[in-house]
Design an enzyme around this catalytic site. Structure first.
Site, mmCIF file in Angstrom:
data_model
loop_
_atom_site.group_PDB
_atom_site.id
_atom_site.type_symbol
_atom_site.label_atom_id
_atom_site.label_comp_id
_atom_site.label_asym_id
_atom_site.label_seq_id
_atom_site.Cartn_x
_atom_site.Cartn_y
_atom_site.Cartn_z
ATOM 1 N N TRP A 186 19.126 93.426 -53.951
ATOM 2 C CA TRP A 186 18.403 94.321 -53.049
ATOM 3 C C TRP A 186 17.405 93.471 -52.272
ATOM 4 O O TRP A 186 16.726 92.628 -52.842
ATOM 5 C CB TRP A 186 17.647 95.419 -53.808
ATOM 6 C CG TRP A 186 16.784 96.209 -52.868
ATOM 7 C CD1 TRP A 186 17.192 97.178 -52.011
ATOM 8 C CD2 TRP A 186 15.361 96.041 -52.650
ATOM 9 N NE1 TRP A 186 16.120 97.630 -51.259
ATOM 10 C CE2 TRP A 186 15.003 96.957 -51.633
ATOM 11 C CE3 TRP A 186 14.384 95.213 -53.203
ATOM 12 C CZ2 TRP A 186 13.687 97.057 -51.170
ATOM 13 C CZ3 TRP A 186 13.075 95.312 -52.741
ATOM 14 C CH2 TRP A 186 12.741 96.240 -51.737
ATOM 15 N N GLU A 227 22.726 96.659 -53.176
ATOM 16 C CA GLU A 227 21.967 97.918 -53.208
ATOM 17 C C GLU A 227 21.340 98.254 -51.859
ATOM 18 O O GLU A 227 20.527 97.510 -51.322
ATOM 19 C CB GLU A 227 20.866 97.816 -54.277
ATOM 20 C CG GLU A 227 20.016 99.078 -54.387
ATOM 21 C CD GLU A 227 18.917 98.956 -55.424
ATOM 22 O OE1 GLU A 227 18.754 97.863 -56.010
ATOM 23 O OE2 GLU A 227 18.209 99.954 -55.634
ATOM 24 N N LYS A 229 19.215 100.973 -49.160
ATOM 25 C CA LYS A 229 18.028 101.826 -49.223
ATOM 26 C C LYS A 229 17.904 102.578 -47.904
ATOM 27 O O LYS A 229 18.374 102.111 -46.864
ATOM 28 C CB LYS A 229 16.788 100.951 -49.466
ATOM 29 C CG LYS A 229 15.551 101.719 -49.871
ATOM 30 C CD LYS A 229 14.494 100.786 -50.441
ATOM 31 C CE LYS A 229 13.254 101.550 -50.852
ATOM 32 N NZ LYS A 229 12.316 100.740 -51.629
ATOM 33 N N ASP A 260 21.145 103.765 -55.676
ATOM 34 C CA ASP A 260 19.878 104.080 -56.342
ATOM 35 C C ASP A 260 19.570 105.545 -56.020
ATOM 36 O O ASP A 260 19.557 105.938 -54.843
ATOM 37 C CB ASP A 260 18.786 103.140 -55.814
ATOM 38 C CG ASP A 260 17.454 103.330 -56.514
ATOM 39 O OD1 ASP A 260 16.993 104.493 -56.607
ATOM 40 O OD2 ASP A 260 16.848 102.336 -56.952
ATOM 41 N N HIS A 263 17.245 106.374 -53.185
ATOM 42 C CA HIS A 263 17.434 105.722 -51.887
ATOM 43 C C HIS A 263 18.254 106.516 -50.882
ATOM 44 O O HIS A 263 18.891 105.943 -50.004
ATOM 45 C CB HIS A 263 18.092 104.350 -52.087
ATOM 46 C CG HIS A 263 17.179 103.341 -52.717
ATOM 47 N ND1 HIS A 263 17.492 102.013 -52.835
ATOM 48 C CD2 HIS A 263 15.949 103.478 -53.264
ATOM 49 C CE1 HIS A 263 16.498 101.373 -53.419
ATOM 50 N NE2 HIS A 263 15.557 102.241 -53.700
ATOM 51 N N HIS A 287 21.544 102.917 -60.007
ATOM 52 C CA HIS A 287 20.145 102.722 -60.367
ATOM 53 C C HIS A 287 19.576 104.108 -60.609
ATOM 54 O O HIS A 287 19.364 104.868 -59.657
ATOM 55 C CB HIS A 287 19.377 102.010 -59.247
ATOM 56 C CG HIS A 287 19.307 100.529 -59.445
ATOM 57 N ND1 HIS A 287 18.513 99.706 -58.698
ATOM 58 C CD2 HIS A 287 19.931 99.735 -60.360
ATOM 59 C CE1 HIS A 287 18.662 98.457 -59.130
ATOM 60 N NE2 HIS A 287 19.510 98.454 -60.123
ATOM 61 N N ASP A 295 8.070 107.870 -52.727
ATOM 62 C CA ASP A 295 8.349 106.925 -53.809
ATOM 63 C C ASP A 295 9.748 107.115 -54.366
ATOM 64 O O ASP A 295 10.146 108.237 -54.692
ATOM 65 C CB ASP A 295 7.327 107.087 -54.935
ATOM 66 C CG ASP A 295 7.619 106.138 -56.079
ATOM 67 O OD1 ASP A 295 7.857 104.938 -55.804
ATOM 68 O OD2 ASP A 295 7.660 106.579 -57.228
ATOM 69 N N ASP A 297 10.846 105.553 -57.115
ATOM 70 C CA ASP A 297 10.931 104.975 -58.454
ATOM 71 C C ASP A 297 10.106 105.683 -59.523
ATOM 72 O O ASP A 297 9.525 105.033 -60.381
ATOM 73 C CB ASP A 297 10.510 103.494 -58.389
ATOM 74 C CG ASP A 297 11.350 102.711 -57.407
ATOM 75 O OD1 ASP A 297 12.533 102.515 -57.683
ATOM 76 O OD2 ASP A 297 10.826 102.323 -56.345
ATOM 77 N N ASP A 327 16.004 102.229 -63.032
ATOM 78 C CA ASP A 327 15.133 101.581 -62.055
ATOM 79 C C ASP A 327 13.950 102.484 -61.714
ATOM 80 O O ASP A 327 14.034 103.311 -60.818
ATOM 81 C CB ASP A 327 15.906 101.212 -60.778
ATOM 82 C CG ASP A 327 15.018 100.438 -59.801
ATOM 83 O OD1 ASP A 327 13.949 99.952 -60.224
ATOM 84 O OD2 ASP A 327 15.379 100.331 -58.617
HETATM 85 C C1 RNT Z 1 13.840 98.766 -54.545
HETATM 86 C C2 RNT Z 1 15.125 98.758 -55.291
HETATM 87 C C3 RNT Z 1 15.261 97.658 -56.308
HETATM 88 C C4 RNT Z 1 13.988 97.403 -57.079
HETATM 89 C C5 RNT Z 1 14.144 96.401 -58.181
HETATM 90 C C6 RNT Z 1 12.837 95.959 -58.721
HETATM 91 O O1 RNT Z 1 13.680 99.876 -53.781
HETATM 92 O O2 RNT Z 1 15.331 99.989 -55.895
HETATM 93 O O3 RNT Z 1 16.317 97.945 -57.154
HETATM 94 O O4 RNT Z 1 13.472 98.581 -57.614
HETATM 95 O O5 RNT Z 1 14.908 95.365 -57.742
HETATM 96 ZN ZN ZN Z 2 17.005 100.209 -57.277
#
Ligand code: RNT
Ligand code: ZN
Length: 420
Positions: A186, A227, A229, A260, A263, A287, A295, A297, A327
């Site tokens: 990523w 990955e 986003k 993810d 994302h 993820h 956010d 995460d 993640d």
């Molecule tokens: C960031 C991505 C990525 C990170 C990690 C730390 O938006 O999700 O996967 O969270 O690499």
């Molecule tokens: Zn991620």
């Protein structure tokens, strides 16, 4: 404990009425490994320079709850605690900035397997397999907002070299653990405001990737994933590595895409994408995360999204094709506890999916009996899966019910709470 066994016996009967075999579900669940993110333990800090925190470029951690891991030893101790509270055997997902660069800083384009030997040995001792990630953020050479897609040739060269080295390290991990290591890439590349040229950076990223992936490793050792986003902090208007970019690149080049959960547009269903992508790709990396507003995460909880993702995997018999990784990073609550909540939520969601009266649902669907299909889906939501979960924990000698909380609190009192 007596109640857990009694409740399980009743649940087993109830599920059997719906043609669901709880023993089989437990057996399948016990074979699934989830890759735990090392970065939850110290807010994506790493060990490059002691005391440094995640610096901007695309991702952000908020909170300052005391007790974060400051050294490799502390992080490993915390991880051992976390793994001891999870039923089943799992994996550890490392980021390049977590190498053991003890007392001598190592440039990212200079890292090598020697910096991860300690992790490989530790993983072996703890019966864990490793996954790996290049770290293309939190770095002075990422400050312009572009890394592999930078217009600056020197910057690009630096990051290409970093990722090449990371894949080499990952392949070595895969070889030494007899299980392919997944290397996920990523990058934060993008821009805050409207770019006049969306084309050049994507072309440059493609060139960088072509150079990186020209080096081939056996899939027995290394599997590569990419990955995407939707947006990040500071990359609100344009992200070079978008979903379409990486999906196309991965399919064309036989690589894996990483979806993810945080994302995508909030109304977009990642669960729906699984059966689409797996028509064209053999594997997928997820993820598991929880997006909240800006956010991506937050700590995973047992919500509809995670449940529908697991349902899709189980309904498609795709557990061997979909790799599960966590993640999230939350610095505002006890970090060990946050890890445990997220990991247990994923396992619970998977168990619930395995306990779904799938055969009956598919039968009603085939009979075009859509009212009964919907009705049974509703009824399935209140089936006694909690009883099966507690029994599964008991069987695996890990805390059932909320007992893990006591363990986390005791660990805080004895260990994390003493870190200043
Ligand atoms: C960031 C991505 C990525 C990170 C990690 C730390 O938006 O999700 O996967 O969270 O690499
Ligand atoms: Zn991620």
């Amino acid at each position: 404990m007596k109640n857990i066994k009694r409740n399980y016996a009743l649940a087993k009967e109830r599920y059997a009425e719906l043609a669901v075999n709880t023993e089989q579900a437990i057996k399948t669940l016990s074979r699934v490994s989830v890759s735990l993110q090392c970065w939850q333990g110290d807010d994506v800090g790493g060990f490059e320079k002691p005391g440094t925190a995640l610096s901007g470029d695309g991702i952000q951690v908020t909170g300052n709850y005391p007790g974060k891991a400051r050294t490799v030893e502390e992080l490993r101790a915390d991880l051992e605690k976390v793994f001891s509270l999870l039923p089943g055997r799992h994996r550890l997902n490392l980021h390049a900035l977590y190498g053991e660069f003890v007392n001598k800083p190592v440039a990212r384009d200079q890292i090598g397997p020697e910096h991860f030997k300690g992790w490989i040995d530790w993983a072996k001792r703890n019966h864990l397999k490793l996954d790996f990630n290049a770290t293309c953020f939190s770095h002075q050479k990422a400050e312009t907002g572009f890394t592999l897609s930078s217009r600056d040739k020197e910057i690009r060269k630096f990051w290409v070299e970093h990722v090449k080295r990371c894949r080499k390290i990952a392949a070595l991990m895969g070889k030494s653990q007899n299980s392919p290591c997944i290397h996920n890439l990523w990058i934060p590349d993008g821009s805050k405001d409207l770019p006049a040229d969306r084309w050049t950076h994507r072309q440059l990223l493609k060139e960088s990737l072509d150079e990186i992936f020209a080096i081939k490793y056996h899939r027995k050792y290394l599997k590569d994933s990419l990955e995407s986003k939707l947006f990040g902090i500071g990359s609100e208007s344009y992200v070079v590595g978008s979903h379409e970019f990486y999906l196309s690149y991965a399919i064309k080049n036989g690589l894996i895409v990483c979806l993810d959960l945080g994302h995508f547009h909030p109304t977009e269903s990642v669960a729906d994408k699984i059966s689409a992508i797996l028509q064209f790709s053999n594997e997928l990396l997820l993820h598991l995360s929880r997006g909240v507003r800006w956010d991506s995460d937050h700590v995973v909880i047992l919500n509809d999204e995670i449940r529908s993702v697991m349902e899709e995997i189980v309904r498609g018999d795709a557990l061997k094709k979909v790799h599960l990784a966590l993640d999230f990073f939350d610095a505002s609550i006890n970090r060990v506890g946050a890890w445990v909540i997220g990991a247990r939520a994923v396992l619970k969601a998977l168990l619930i999916a395995l306990l779904e009266p799938q055969a009956l649902l598919k039968k009603f669907e085939n009979e075009k009996n859509n009212l009964t299909r919907l009705g049974l889906m509703e009824e399935a939501k209140t089936l006694p899966f909690g009883a099966v979960w507690d029994y599964y924990c008991l069987k695996n000698n890990v805390p059932a019910e909320a007992d893990w909380l006591k363990e986390v609190q005791a660990y805080e009192k004895k260990v994390t709470g003493k870190r200043l």
